[in-house]
Structure formats: C-alpha cells, structure tokens
Motif scaffolding. Structure first.
Motif, short mmCIF file in Angstrom:
data_model
loop_
_atom_site.label_atom_id
_atom_site.label_comp_id
_atom_site.label_asym_id
_atom_site.label_seq_id
_atom_site.Cartn_x
_atom_site.Cartn_y
_atom_site.Cartn_z
N TRP A 285 79.46 11.24 31.04
CA TRP A 285 78.30 10.52 31.57
C TRP A 285 77.73 11.35 32.71
O TRP A 285 78.35 11.52 33.74
N ASP A 286 76.52 11.86 32.48
CA ASP A 286 75.87 12.77 33.43
C ASP A 286 74.45 12.27 33.67
O ASP A 286 73.48 12.84 33.15
N PRO A 287 74.29 11.18 34.44
CA PRO A 287 72.96 10.56 34.57
C PRO A 287 71.91 11.47 35.20
O PRO A 287 70.73 11.34 34.90
N ASP A 314 82.47 2.39 22.52
CA ASP A 314 83.57 1.87 23.32
C ASP A 314 83.34 2.12 24.81
O ASP A 314 83.59 1.24 25.64
N VAL A 315 82.83 3.29 25.14
CA VAL A 315 82.56 3.62 26.54
C VAL A 315 81.38 2.79 27.05
O VAL A 315 81.41 2.24 28.16
N TYR A 316 80.35 2.70 26.24
CA TYR A 316 79.14 1.97 26.62
C TYR A 316 79.45 0.50 26.92
O TYR A 316 78.92 -0.08 27.87
N ARG A 317 80.34 -0.08 26.12
CA ARG A 317 80.68 -1.48 26.31
C ARG A 317 81.63 -1.68 27.49
O ARG A 317 81.62 -2.73 28.13
N ALA A 318 82.43 -0.67 27.79
CA ALA A 318 83.46 -0.83 28.83
C ALA A 318 82.95 -0.52 30.23
O ALA A 318 83.48 -1.06 31.21
N LYS A 319 81.93 0.33 30.35
CA LYS A 319 81.49 0.79 31.66
C LYS A 319 80.02 0.43 31.86
O LYS A 319 79.14 1.03 31.26
N GLU A 321 77.94 0.93 34.18
CA GLU A 321 77.03 1.92 34.75
C GLU A 321 76.55 2.95 33.72
O GLU A 321 75.57 3.65 33.95
N VAL A 322 77.24 3.03 32.59
CA VAL A 322 76.83 3.96 31.53
C VAL A 322 75.68 3.32 30.75
O VAL A 322 75.84 2.25 30.17
N ARG A 323 74.56 4.01 30.72
CA ARG A 323 73.32 3.41 30.20
C ARG A 323 73.00 3.80 28.76
O ARG A 323 71.94 3.44 28.26
N THR A 324 73.85 4.55 28.12
CA THR A 324 73.61 4.93 26.73
C THR A 324 74.95 5.00 26.00
O THR A 324 75.97 5.36 26.61
N PRO A 325 74.98 4.64 24.72
CA PRO A 325 76.22 4.79 23.96
C PRO A 325 76.47 6.22 23.51
O PRO A 325 77.53 6.52 22.95
N ASN A 326 75.54 7.13 23.77
CA ASN A 326 75.63 8.48 23.22
C ASN A 326 76.17 9.47 24.25
O ASN A 326 75.54 10.46 24.60
N THR A 327 77.39 9.20 24.71
CA THR A 327 78.03 10.04 25.72
C THR A 327 79.11 10.94 25.13
O THR A 327 79.74 11.71 25.86
N GLY A 328 79.34 10.86 23.84
CA GLY A 328 80.45 11.58 23.24
C GLY A 328 80.20 13.08 23.13
O GLY A 328 79.07 13.53 22.95
N PHE A 329 81.28 13.85 23.26
CA PHE A 329 81.22 15.28 22.95
C PHE A 329 82.40 15.62 22.05
O PHE A 329 83.42 14.94 22.03
N ARG A 330 82.25 16.70 21.30
CA ARG A 330 83.28 17.01 20.30
C ARG A 330 83.19 18.46 19.87
O ARG A 330 82.09 19.03 19.76
N SER A 331 84.33 19.04 19.62
CA SER A 331 84.40 20.36 18.99
C SER A 331 85.63 20.37 18.09
O SER A 331 86.47 19.47 18.17
N THR A 332 85.73 21.38 17.24
CA THR A 332 86.84 21.46 16.29
C THR A 332 87.47 22.83 16.36
O THR A 332 86.77 23.85 16.34
N GLN A 509 71.44 -0.56 21.91
CA GLN A 509 71.24 -0.17 23.30
C GLN A 509 70.52 -1.27 24.07
O GLN A 509 69.38 -1.11 24.51
N GLY A 510 71.22 -2.38 24.24
CA GLY A 510 70.62 -3.51 24.92
C GLY A 510 70.31 -3.28 26.37
O GLY A 510 69.47 -3.96 26.96
N ASN A 511 70.97 -2.30 27.00
CA ASN A 511 70.73 -2.04 28.41
C ASN A 511 69.45 -1.24 28.66
O ASN A 511 69.07 -1.04 29.80
N ASP A 512 68.83 -0.74 27.61
CA ASP A 512 67.68 0.15 27.79
C ASP A 512 66.63 -0.14 26.72
O ASP A 512 66.65 0.45 25.64
N PRO A 513 65.69 -1.05 27.00
CA PRO A 513 64.65 -1.37 26.01
C PRO A 513 63.86 -0.14 25.56
O PRO A 513 63.47 -0.06 24.39
#
Length: 576
Positions: A285-287, A314-319, A321-332, A509-513
C-alpha cells in the motif's frame, strides 16, 4: 460498448413477484406463463429504470440472459426429457426485452439448482475427483456447487444432457426473428471452466496442503493417452523427464507429497511447487506513489520485474486505510535449473533512484533423493539496503514463500499440470464446436473464464485455466473481473488479445465511488465489446436463500463490497 448486467430472476413477471401466495421461483414463473404475463417482466422494468429512454449512444444498456442448461429438462416416466417449453421461456425474453443481450449458456459447476443436477451429482462418473475420491458438492455465497467433470466424453451422463441442451438452444436461437437476433451481442459458453479444490469459497490461495482434480481412473487413462501422443515411446518420455517407466501403462498421475508420504518413485511427488515454479507474492500500500518499481533479485542478481496492481480483497477488507483492493504484487521463480541448496529471493523497491528492501526469503532446492544440501555454498544477496518502511505512508507484507521453503522439481508433475489445463481448454473447445455446428456465428461466441493471475494471493495451479485464454483460440475472449485489477489490461496485452468481453464484472470498491466509474471507462477505452456487471436481482426478498448475504447483489440498498456504489456508477455510465 454494451453494459449487460446479469439479471437474476430473468423469467419473473411483476405481478407474479407481487403475489405473496407464490412460494418458489418456479411457482412464480409458471404463474406468469398461465396468466400471459411474460411480456411484463420485472427485469425489463428494472432496466428501464436504469436507462429510461432505451438503449442509445456509444454505451448501450442491455442485460445478460443466463440459461442454466440442466434446468431445461423435466422428468417423465423416470426419464429426463428436454422441455422445448422451458427453453422457449428463455428465448421469449429476447423478444420481450428489446435491448442488447448477452446469452450465457451455462453448463459448469454453478449449474446446480435443478432436480436433474442433483440427480447427476449422485453419480461419480459425472464428477471431478481428488486423489482420495470424488469431490463433494459445496456452496459458494449461498449458491450450490456441483463439481461436474471436465472430460468431454459424451457417454458421461452429465455431458449427454448439457450437450443436448446446448445443441437445442443453439438451434432455437437460429430460429428467432431478425429483430430478436439483432439484439444478440454475444453468446458466452459454459461458464467458469476450471479444475476444483477443497473449500471452494475460501481455498483459492491454498499452497501448503493443496489438493487438485482430476484423478478419476478415466482421467488418469486420458493422461497416459495424452503422454503417449506427446512422446510416442516411453523411452523418449523417460529421456525427457528423467524417469524410469517400463511402459505408459505404468504411469500414475503424481499425487503424493514427498514430505508427508513415502514414495515408490520420485515421479509420484506432487505439491504446489512440483512443476518447477515458486511464487513470491505479497501486498504493498503506497498511497503517495513513492515507489516507481518493484524488482525480484535472486542470489543477488536481477531476476525480473514484479507484477503490481493485483487483487487483494483480503487486505482491502481488513485494513480500513487501504483504499483499493489492488495492492497485490507477485513474481515467479523458475527453479528447474537452479543448483541444489539454499537460494535467496529478494523483492526490491525503487523510489527516486534509490533501492529499498520490501522482503526476502531463503528457499532450498532439494534433489529427488532428498540428500543433504549442507555442502552447497551460501547464496549471495543484496545487503545494506534500507527497509521500505522508511518511505512515507508505505505499508507492505510478504506472504509467500514461507521461510526456508523446500522445493522439489518433478518433471511429471509439470506434465500433469499441463494436462489438467488441457482438460479445461478441451471442454471449452467442445462447447464451441457444438455451438458452431448448430449455426451460431463465430463472432458471437465468447469464453466466460476466470483469470486467477489477476488475484495476487490465488494459486493458479488449483484452477489450471490460464491456457484457455489465448489469442489463438477460435472463440473470442471473455474474462471475468472482480476487483477491477489494472493488471487485467496488461494480461490481455501479454496474451496479444484485443477483442474481448467481460462476462462478469464487479469492481468491489465501495470505499471509492470514482474507482467504480473509472473501471467502466477503462474497459470502454480498451475496446471491450461488452461488460456484464454481476449481478442485478429481481427475485423477491421473501425467496432469498437463508444463507444469502447478498454478496455481489448490485442494488441501491446493498452496501456489501460497494454494491450500491456500483449501481450508481453503472447508471451514471449508461446515461453519460
């Protein structure tokens, strides 16, 4: 672009809904037919309220007509017979609602509500199977789940019925008058086809105790046949895989975890990483957007960039202050060619030209004989980096892999994963071929697939569906999108896919119309043919299931995951 929300209760009429003496959906539907009220559909009233002057402009409001294929049958003399009357009810909707329509011919695990579905669920031949046996039925947010097979053999009872219904619906669509046919925007096929896993609602991110399908005896024989077609001789297979099979008939799909069960042969080993890849993921989360890039370093050397903007509900629902559900990062990490022993993977953030450490994990590549790796040299790593927590307002967490994760590469497991993905694609291809053979135009036909890659903490091995989304497939691409991950557009670009639709869509994204509005606009700009918000409902509240918590029910009075916000955004978009 067409905005085509799926409408639950599409066959219900207004007067039938108001009649409180009617206690089931079937009773209301029958009442509507008997009383010649099928032209006064509740769905039409709802759509007209959203767009009062009818469909017009660059964005037109329509609807998605869900046709559960197994609901088209009725029992007569202990046999299940396709009912032309039931099929006609759905087709009549296309004439009754003069709007653009996406016809969704559903034949996947969600086609579970009919009496026929319940009967078919009792026969193991119709079901996917874990290594331990057939997958049990389950529920997902109040809806039944029946894990129907992905094998395409038409002698399997469930295939007899769903393919028969598909043929009938395709033929009948061809008989519609020109005006009704002109309203058809697309036909989506089958639904979300993928392999299954335990705990359907919550198990999408399971790695440590993973179970997958399809281990039925018939599926395993098809796996052997598939290997035979690929390698021709068992000697060639053994050279390629480093195995020691005497014949193709000796091959069993890998199903045992080497950590938990003694193996007769290493070829039996199977877990989430046995195919040779190890995921590394978390959330950030990097606002203030101070971080320009995330990179993966392996043993102190660059190993590629890290995908950002993935869904983490899961993060969006738990925190809060996090304003978007799209906070995930991933590599393989592809560890197939790495030396045995310990390695270090590090996620590095770049901010204004300076590097910061997000997190690191040591993991161990173990040889097939599980011999000691103590002799292996210590791996290199980047040292002296400041922690990314020093950056203003930045929060993050590294979920996977666990510290000192041991990994074992089994080439046969990689083949098994590819075969399971092949099964998904083949079932979709069968639906497509049937639809084409019965006269449906190719440019109407879309897939209806889930894209596990856009969800940062999901395990794609469970689904085995990625290969079904391709720019070389004869069908057009339909990808379902929950959370409105911006990575979906990168995914389509990576796959070289330009023509696409979104059969199921919910930004959540109910927190951000503004985010809900922007999600519609982004698909419009990207050239989506249609976007289908999931879902609107005209089912009377008195008939909702006892465990229905109204997840995804887009309505002004439902605040779950921003359903009310999405309703407003959809209305804004079609009117704008």
């Amino acid at each position: 672009m067409f905005v085509t929300p799926l409408v639950s209760g599409i066959l219900l009429c207004n007067d039938g809904n108001r009649n409180t003496e009617l206690k089931t959906l079937e009773e209301i539907q029958d009442w509507c037919v008997r009383n010649h009220a099928t032209s006064d559909l509740a769905a039409k009233t709802l759509l007209d309220r959203l767009e009062p002057r009818g469909p017009s402009g660059q964005v037109k409001l329509g609807y998605t007509l869900l046709v559960p294929l197994l609901e088209l049958f009725e029992e007569r003399d202990a046999q299940w017979i396709l009912s032309p009357d039931k099929a006609r009810r759905y087709l009549d909707v296309i004439s009754a609602i003069d709007r653009p329509v996406v016809v969704y011919l559903m034949g996947d695990h969600y086609d579970s509500s009919s009496r026929l579905s319940q009967e078919l669920a009792k026969d193991p031949r119709n079901l996917l199977s874990y290594a331990s046996g057939p997958v049990p039925t389950s529920r997902y947010i109040g809806h039944g789940i029946i894990p129907f097979t992905l094998r395409t053999d038409e002698s399997i009872p469930v295939n007899q019925y769903r393919f028969q219904a598909l043929r009938h619906m395709a033929r009948q669509i061809g008989t519609l008058d020109a005006k009704a046919r002109a309203n058809i925007v697309a036909v989506t096929l089958a639904g979300e086809l993928h392999q299954m896993y335990p705990d359907f609602e919550n198990g999408v991110g399971e790695y440590q105790n993973m179970q997958v399908t399809d281990y039925s005896p018939e599926s395993q024989q098809e796996f052997r046949d598939w290997l035979t077609a690929r390698y021709d001789t068992v000697e060639r297979l053994n050279r390629r895989l480093g195995s020691h099979f005497g014949a193709f008939a000796d091959i069993e799909a890998p199903a045992l975890d080497i950590r938990k069960t003694p193996l007769r042969s290493f070829a039996q080993h199977y877990d989430a990483f046995a195919g040779g890849t190890l995921p590394m993921f978390g959330w950030l989360w990097d606002p203030a957007q101070t971080i320009q890039k995330l990179s993966l370093y392996l043993d102190g050397k660059p190993h590629g960039e890290v995908t950002r903007g993935l869904g983490r509900m899961d993060v969006y629902r738990a925190k809060k202050e996090v304003r978007t559900p799209n906070t995930g990062f991933r590599s393989t990490i592809d560890f197939r060619t790495l030396t045995v022993g310990k390695h270090v993977a590090q996620i590095i953030a770049t901010s204004d030209g300076k590097r910061y450490l997000i997190g690191e994990r040591e993991f161990v590549v173990v040889p097939p004989d599980q011999s000691s790796t103590a002799h292996a040299p210590e791996p290199a790593r980047l040292t002296g980096l400041p922690d990314a927590s020093q950056l203003d307002s930045v929060q993050y967490w590294l979920d996977m892999p666990k510290p000192l994760q041991d990994v074992y590469y089994n080439p046969l497991a990689r083949e098994w994963n590819e075969f399971r993905s092949h099964q998904v694609t083949q079932m979709l291809a069968r639906f497509y071929r049937i639809a084409r053979s019965e006269g449906l135009p190719a440019n109407w036909l879309y897939s209806h697939q889930i894209v596990s890659e856009t969800n940062g903490a999901w395990n794609p091995v469970l689904f085995a569906s990625d290969a079904s989304v391709s720019n070389t497939s004869p069908w057009r691409t339909g990808i379902n999108q929950y959370g409105a991950s911006p990575y979906a557009f990168e995914y389509l670009k990576k796959k070289h896919i330009k023509a696409y639709g979104v059969p199921e869509f919910n930004p959540l994204q109910g927190n951000d119309p503004k985010a809900a509005r922007d999600a519609f606009v982004r698909h419009y700009q990207a050239g989506a043919k249609f976007v289908s918000p999931f879902f609107l409902s005209v089912v009377p509240a008195r008939l909702r299931a006892a465990d229905d918590k109204r997840h995804f029910d887009i309505a002004p009075d439902n605040t779950n995951d921003g359903a009310d916000v999405l309703y407003d955004a959809m209305q804004w978009f079609v009117r704008k």
